[in-house]
Design an enzyme around this catalytic site. Structure first.
Site, PDB file in Angstrom:
ATOM      1  N   GLY A  10       0.778  -1.225   0.037  1.00  0.00           N
ATOM      2  CA  GLY A  10       0.101  -0.203  -0.037  1.00  0.00           C
ATOM      3  C   GLY A  10       0.882   1.223   0.197  1.00  0.00           C
ATOM      4  O   GLY A  10       0.498   2.060   0.667  1.00  0.00           O
ATOM      5  N   ARG A  13       0.095   5.609  -1.759  1.00  0.00           N
ATOM      6  CA  ARG A  13      -0.930   6.628  -1.167  1.00  0.00           C
ATOM      7  C   ARG A  13      -0.670   6.946   0.448  1.00  0.00           C
ATOM      8  O   ARG A  13      -0.408   6.025   1.115  1.00  0.00           O
ATOM      9  CB  ARG A  13      -2.373   6.466  -1.609  1.00  0.00           C
ATOM     10  CG  ARG A  13      -2.583   6.576  -3.139  1.00  0.00           C
ATOM     11  CD  ARG A  13      -4.025   6.106  -3.250  1.00  0.00           C
ATOM     12  NE  ARG A  13      -5.023   6.866  -2.586  1.00  0.00           N
ATOM     13  CZ  ARG A  13      -6.318   6.441  -2.321  1.00  0.00           C
ATOM     14  NH1 ARG A  13      -6.710   5.303  -2.814  1.00  0.00           N
ATOM     15  NH2 ARG A  13      -6.928   7.343  -2.011  1.00  0.00           N
ATOM     16  N   ASN A  88       1.361  -2.169   5.479  1.00  0.00           N
ATOM     17  CA  ASN A  88       0.566  -0.733   5.598  1.00  0.00           C
ATOM     18  C   ASN A  88      -0.732  -1.304   4.637  1.00  0.00           C
ATOM     19  O   ASN A  88      -1.762  -0.374   5.254  1.00  0.00           O
ATOM     20  CB  ASN A  88       1.538   0.255   4.856  1.00  0.00           C
ATOM     21  CG  ASN A  88       0.709   1.376   4.847  1.00  0.00           C
ATOM     22  OD1 ASN A  88       0.362   1.991   5.800  1.00  0.00           O
ATOM     23  ND2 ASN A  88       0.214   1.728   3.420  1.00  0.00           N
ATOM     24  N   SER A 144      -3.550   0.527  14.347  1.00  0.00           N
ATOM     25  CA  SER A 144      -4.452   1.701  14.477  1.00  0.00           C
ATOM     26  C   SER A 144      -5.018   2.105  15.889  1.00  0.00           C
ATOM     27  O   SER A 144      -5.190   1.021  16.823  1.00  0.00           O
ATOM     28  CB  SER A 144      -5.729   1.426  13.629  1.00  0.00           C
ATOM     29  OG  SER A 144      -6.710   2.654  14.043  1.00  0.00           O
ATOM     30  N   TYR A 157     -13.022  -2.952  11.396  1.00  0.00           N
ATOM     31  CA  TYR A 157     -11.711  -2.377  11.270  1.00  0.00           C
ATOM     32  C   TYR A 157     -11.165  -2.449  12.311  1.00  0.00           C
ATOM     33  O   TYR A 157      -9.683  -2.696  12.328  1.00  0.00           O
ATOM     34  CB  TYR A 157     -11.760  -0.822  10.549  1.00  0.00           C
ATOM     35  CG  TYR A 157     -10.592  -0.004  10.371  1.00  0.00           C
ATOM     36  CD1 TYR A 157      -9.900  -0.385   9.193  1.00  0.00           C
ATOM     37  CD2 TYR A 157     -10.149   0.719  11.382  1.00  0.00           C
ATOM     38  CE1 TYR A 157      -8.630   0.534   9.375  1.00  0.00           C
ATOM     39  CE2 TYR A 157      -8.963   1.593  11.293  1.00  0.00           C
ATOM     40  CZ  TYR A 157      -8.289   1.395  10.306  1.00  0.00           C
ATOM     41  OH  TYR A 157      -7.022   1.881  10.009  1.00  0.00           O
ATOM     42  N   ILE A 190      -4.824  10.423  11.280  1.00  0.00           N
ATOM     43  CA  ILE A 190      -3.883  11.170  10.499  1.00  0.00           C
ATOM     44  C   ILE A 190      -4.603  11.486   9.311  1.00  0.00           C
ATOM     45  O   ILE A 190      -5.425  10.959   8.727  1.00  0.00           O
ATOM     46  CB  ILE A 190      -2.698   9.791  10.251  1.00  0.00           C
ATOM     47  CG1 ILE A 190      -2.205   9.116  11.369  1.00  0.00           C
ATOM     48  CG2 ILE A 190      -1.856  10.674   9.351  1.00  0.00           C
ATOM     49  CD1 ILE A 190      -1.532  10.113  12.382  1.00  0.00           C
TER      50      ILE A 190
END
Length: 249
Positions: A10, A13, A88, A144, A157, A190
């Site tokens: 990933g 971006r 990531n 996270s 998530y 973020i």
């Protein structure tokens, strides 16, 4: 001195892109993967190439172990054994659990948790070969803050990121015998494309509970990832480092 080989999933971006840029200041070869946005990934490669940093780009669905293995093999053929893996790649889902269907939850679980496991399993043999040269192998998993707090409306998530934390600790114990250290960083809110899709109420809550009363930058995360992979950082493993501006859930 041989160049480090860094693989970032990933990496086209957001946080992944900034991690690639952070490593570009070092003596490295960088390989990055993407799932959908080929243009952004190629732009990262062009930027790095302009800085005389060798970079390769690989399309990848981390849900598929065979594809993960193929990417690792391709990187080894081009650059040699891998020294650093940054897991990531991830997706989010902002929806109340009772309103989610099986397909939506499956996609988040398969990408964020199974994908990390797939990439790690595929890369460990290469990392083990790199440690024979008296170097530490490094794995950094992007978790996270939701793994600790559990955001409402982000059940799948949050569950996957809690799983990443557990996986990080188990791998740290398992792989230490091979001189491979495994850590995770757990960002809070973020400023990226992913967080732009979150509801305004979530953003307001972050500002309310954050000690620093602001959102974080991608550079805040990449700096810690780079530190964990620094040659001088050799006795930290199995840790989950929260980068959330003092967000106390």
């Amino acid at each position: 001195m041989s160049k480090k080989v860094v693989l970032v999933t990933g990496g086209g971006r957001g946080i992944g892109r900034e991690i690639c840029m952070a490593f570009a200041s070092e003596n490295t070869h960088i390989a990055l993967t993407y799932t959908r946005d080929a243009q952004s990934a190629e732009q990262v490669k062009q930027t790095l190439t302009a800085r005389h940093i060798s970079c390769s780009v690989h399309p990848l669905n981390v849900q598929n172990f065979s594809l993960c293995q193929s990417v690792v093999d391709a990187v080894e053929r081009e650059y040699g054994t891998i020294n650093v893996l940054v897991n990531n790649a991830g997706i989010t889902l902002s929806k109340q659990f009772v309103n989610c269907d099986e397909t939506e939850n499956e996609a988040v679980l398969s990408t964020n948790l199974q994908g990390v496991m797939n990439m790690t399993l595929a890369t460990v043999p290469s990392l083990k070969k790199s440690t024979k040269n008296a170097e530490l192998g490094r794995i950094v998993n992007i978790s996270s803050n939701t793994s600790l707090c559990g955001n409402a409306g982000q059940v799948a998530y949050s569950v996957t990121k809690a799983g990443v934390n557990g996986f990080t600790r188990v791998c740290a114990r398992t792989l230490a015998q091979y001189d491979i250290v495994v850590n995770a960083v757990a960002p809070g809110y973020i400023d990226t494309d992913m967080t732009h899709d979150l509801p305004e109420s979530t953003y307001s809550h972050v500002l309310k509970v954050s000690a620093m009363k602001r959102t974080g930058r991608v550079e805040d995360v990449s700096a810690i990832v780079q530190l964990l992979c620094d040659d001088h950082c050799q006795y930290m493993t199995g840790q989950v480092i929260h980068i959330d501006g003092g967000k106390f859930c």
